[in-house]
Structures are given as C-alpha cells and as structure tokens.
Design an enzyme around this catalytic site. Structure first.
Site, mmCIF file in Angstrom:
data_model
loop_
_atom_site.group_PDB
_atom_site.id
_atom_site.type_symbol
_atom_site.label_atom_id
_atom_site.label_comp_id
_atom_site.label_asym_id
_atom_site.label_seq_id
_atom_site.Cartn_x
_atom_site.Cartn_y
_atom_site.Cartn_z
ATOM 1 N N ASP A 165 0.829 -1.204 0.000
ATOM 2 C CA ASP A 165 0.000 0.000 0.000
ATOM 3 C C ASP A 165 0.864 1.254 0.000
ATOM 4 O O ASP A 165 1.797 1.389 0.792
ATOM 5 C CB ASP A 165 -0.893 0.010 1.245
ATOM 6 C CG ASP A 165 -1.796 1.236 1.312
ATOM 7 O OD1 ASP A 165 -2.938 1.160 0.822
ATOM 8 O OD2 ASP A 165 -1.345 2.284 1.840
ATOM 9 N N TYR A 217 2.286 10.231 -0.255
ATOM 10 C CA TYR A 217 3.425 9.772 0.532
ATOM 11 C C TYR A 217 4.751 10.137 -0.133
ATOM 12 O O TYR A 217 5.802 10.107 0.518
ATOM 13 C CB TYR A 217 3.392 8.253 0.722
ATOM 14 C CG TYR A 217 2.181 7.698 1.408
ATOM 15 C CD1 TYR A 217 1.274 8.520 2.093
ATOM 16 C CD2 TYR A 217 1.909 6.331 1.387
ATOM 17 C CE1 TYR A 217 0.153 7.996 2.712
ATOM 18 C CE2 TYR A 217 0.797 5.797 2.012
ATOM 19 C CZ TYR A 217 -0.082 6.632 2.667
ATOM 20 O OH TYR A 217 -1.192 6.096 3.278
ATOM 21 N N LYS A 273 -3.218 5.838 -4.077
ATOM 22 C CA LYS A 273 -4.342 6.714 -3.763
ATOM 23 C C LYS A 273 -4.270 8.038 -4.526
ATOM 24 O O LYS A 273 -3.189 8.599 -4.725
ATOM 25 C CB LYS A 273 -4.379 7.008 -2.256
ATOM 26 C CG LYS A 273 -4.378 5.745 -1.398
ATOM 27 C CD LYS A 273 -4.301 6.062 0.083
ATOM 28 C CE LYS A 273 -4.058 4.812 0.891
ATOM 29 N NZ LYS A 273 -2.666 4.343 0.812
ATOM 30 N N HIS A 303 -7.981 9.288 -1.537
ATOM 31 C CA HIS A 303 -7.286 9.338 -0.246
ATOM 32 C C HIS A 303 -8.146 9.965 0.851
ATOM 33 O O HIS A 303 -8.206 9.462 1.975
ATOM 34 C CB HIS A 303 -5.969 10.106 -0.397
ATOM 35 C CG HIS A 303 -4.950 9.725 0.618
ATOM 36 N ND1 HIS A 303 -3.598 9.861 0.393
ATOM 37 C CD2 HIS A 303 -5.050 9.215 1.867
ATOM 38 C CE1 HIS A 303 -2.923 9.455 1.458
ATOM 39 N NE2 HIS A 303 -3.784 9.055 2.366
#
Length: 297
Positions: free
Chosen positions: A46, A51, A76, A107
């Site tokens: 994931d 990120y 996401k 997200h």
C-alpha cells in the site's frame, strides 16, 4: 474465529488480508522494505501519491523478483488531484512503473487547492470521475475505493454511485475500533482496510495490559495481537508498517484469536479512545467522524 488469508472484493478479486503500509516510511528506506516484505511472503503493498514514495515502491516491486501478477498494489488519488483524475492515474502508473493498479483509492473525500480546502468542487463528482476512468480503462485500474470515509459521507455517495467502492481504508485499532462504520461497510459489500493498527509510533496500546495479556497467552509480541485483531474481523484487511527487516518479517504472523479476545480488545476504545489521524486538517470539518478524547494532533 480464524483470521482470513484474503478477502473477496465486490469485483471478484481477492485482496490479501495482511499488507505492508508505507506511510511515514523515510526516503531511501521504502524500496528495500517492499523488497524484503515481498521476499518474505507479503503480497499486498500500500502506498499513495501523497506519501511521495511511489517511485521507491515501484523499485521495490521489481527488486523483489516476485511476478507483478502475484502482487496486490494499492495507491491513492491525492487531495490536490480531485479535478485531474485521469492525469493523476497516469502519474501514479508512470511513477510506480507498473502497467496497472489493483486498487485505486480516493485518499480523502476532501478536495484541496493550493493547500486549502477547495469548496468549489464536490468530492462525489471526483468519485464519478474515478468511475469513468475505471470503466474506460479496466486494464489500468482493477478496482476503485475510498479512504477516510465515514457513514455520514458514505450514505450520500452510495445514493449516486454507479460503482460501489471496493474498499474503505480507515484508521482502526482497539482505541478506535469503529464497529458501526465497519458494520455499515460490511452491509454494503465494501471491504475495510485498517491503517495505523498499532495506534501510532510509541503507541500506548503496545503496553496496554489487555494487549500484553493476550500477547503473553499466544507467546507473541503485542504488535502481532494488534495486527491480528483486525485480520480476525470479517471483511477487514490490515496494513503493518515497518522498514526494519526483522520487524517486517515478525509482523507477518497473524494469530487466530477467540471471540473473547476480540471482545476484550474492542472494549479498550471505551476507556482509552484515541485517533491518530484527525481529519480536521483537511479544512472539511470532521468529515462525519465522531470526536475522540485524547486524540493525537
């Protein structure tokens, strides 16, 4: 109540119950973590555009030597990309260096522009754009879902959706058990993925006497119990996060818990409630989440 090895999505695909999360993993650490995880039995990875590590995740996938078709890869849609859904998908595919994404999540149901809430855009319209991409390009995205979406937000979404979200990824741990939301998702055929299952870095849950007692009973670390309780809930998958090789390997030990174990763990929320990831930063109020005392910033 044995823990599941995988859970069937409403698309018919199987998502491995236990996966590696990469939120807050530091630069130049993620690639090796993904590689080690995959070489030691993980098949669910994931990440997210937000990120900033999709390129490292992609490198780790290739370095592992595990065939791409054996890996369930999740990323996401970023909050700043709600008006640019097709372009955002192409960006993730290119950055991950992968021909397809197994599950693409929104997200947050919180469009943002220039670092602020974008009140000019309805997040349900974003979902409709994701539906359109999913229908037009099944070879690029195998399933779509949401993240950080409460019952109050799911209800209006489901009234307009032509594609029911395959997954809702939410914060779940014994101090934030969210049984009502999990049950609602289950009733709609939406699989739940638990993030932050340990509670937080240096989480008080790791030294909670109930958690420690159950860990001692099974002769495992408290972290294994915190991960296992989610895997023992029907229709729930869970993400363990680490960049330390020994911990990545140790985390992948899911225990079959009893109903009494799960009940004891679920009651921690009543006396020690905590939320790690508050939704208030989005500028969209509480997104329908109930306040929890003692929450982290």
């Amino acid at each position: 109540m044995p823990a599941s090895k995988s859970v069937k999505l409403n698309t018919g695909a199987e998502i491995p119950t236990f996966g590696l999360g990469t939120w807050k993993s530091g630069p130049n650490e993620v690639s090796k973590a993904v590689e080690i995880a995959l070489q030691n039995g993980y098949r669910h990875i994931d990440t997210a555009t937000a990120y900033g590590n999709e390129a490292e995740v992609g490198a780790g996938l290739k370095a592992s030597g595990v065939p791409r078709e054996e890996i369930f890869l999740v990323t996401k849609l970023d909050n700043g990309d709600h008006k640019n859904v097709p372009e955002a998908l192409e960006y993730s595919l290119k950055t991950l260096d992968t021909p397809y994404i197994d599950l693409w999540l929104m997200h947050w149901p919180a469009p943002r522009k220039d670092g602020k809430a974008d009140k000019s855009h309805n997040w349900i319209d974003t979902w409709k754009s994701m539906e359109a991409v999913f229908k037009a390009h099944p070879e690029k995205v195998k399933a779509i879902g949401v993240s950080n979406v409460s019952v109050d937000y799911l209800e209006p979404l489901l009234k307009e959706a032509t594609v029911i979200p395959a997954v809702n990824q939410i914060e779940l741990h014994p101090s934030c058990f969210q049984e009502e939301l999990v049950n609602f998702c289950r009733s709609k055929g939406i699989v739940v993925t638990a993030y932050s299952p340990l509670g937080s870095d240096a989480s008080p849950l790791l030294t909670n006497p109930v958690v420690e007692g159950i860990a001692k009973k099974y002769n495992v670390a408290p972290a294994n119990i915190l991960l296992s309780v989610q895997a023992n809930r029907p229709g729930v998958t869970v993400l363990g996060k680490s960049v330390t090789p020994s911990r990545i390997i140790a985390n992948n030990n899911i225990i079959d818990l009893t109903e009494e174990d799960i009940k004891e763990l679920s009651e921690i929320e009543k006396t020690s409630p905590m939320r790690v990831c508050k939704p208030w930063w989005t500028g969209w109020g509480d997104l329908g989440f109930a306040d929890l005392k003692g929450t982290s910033p």
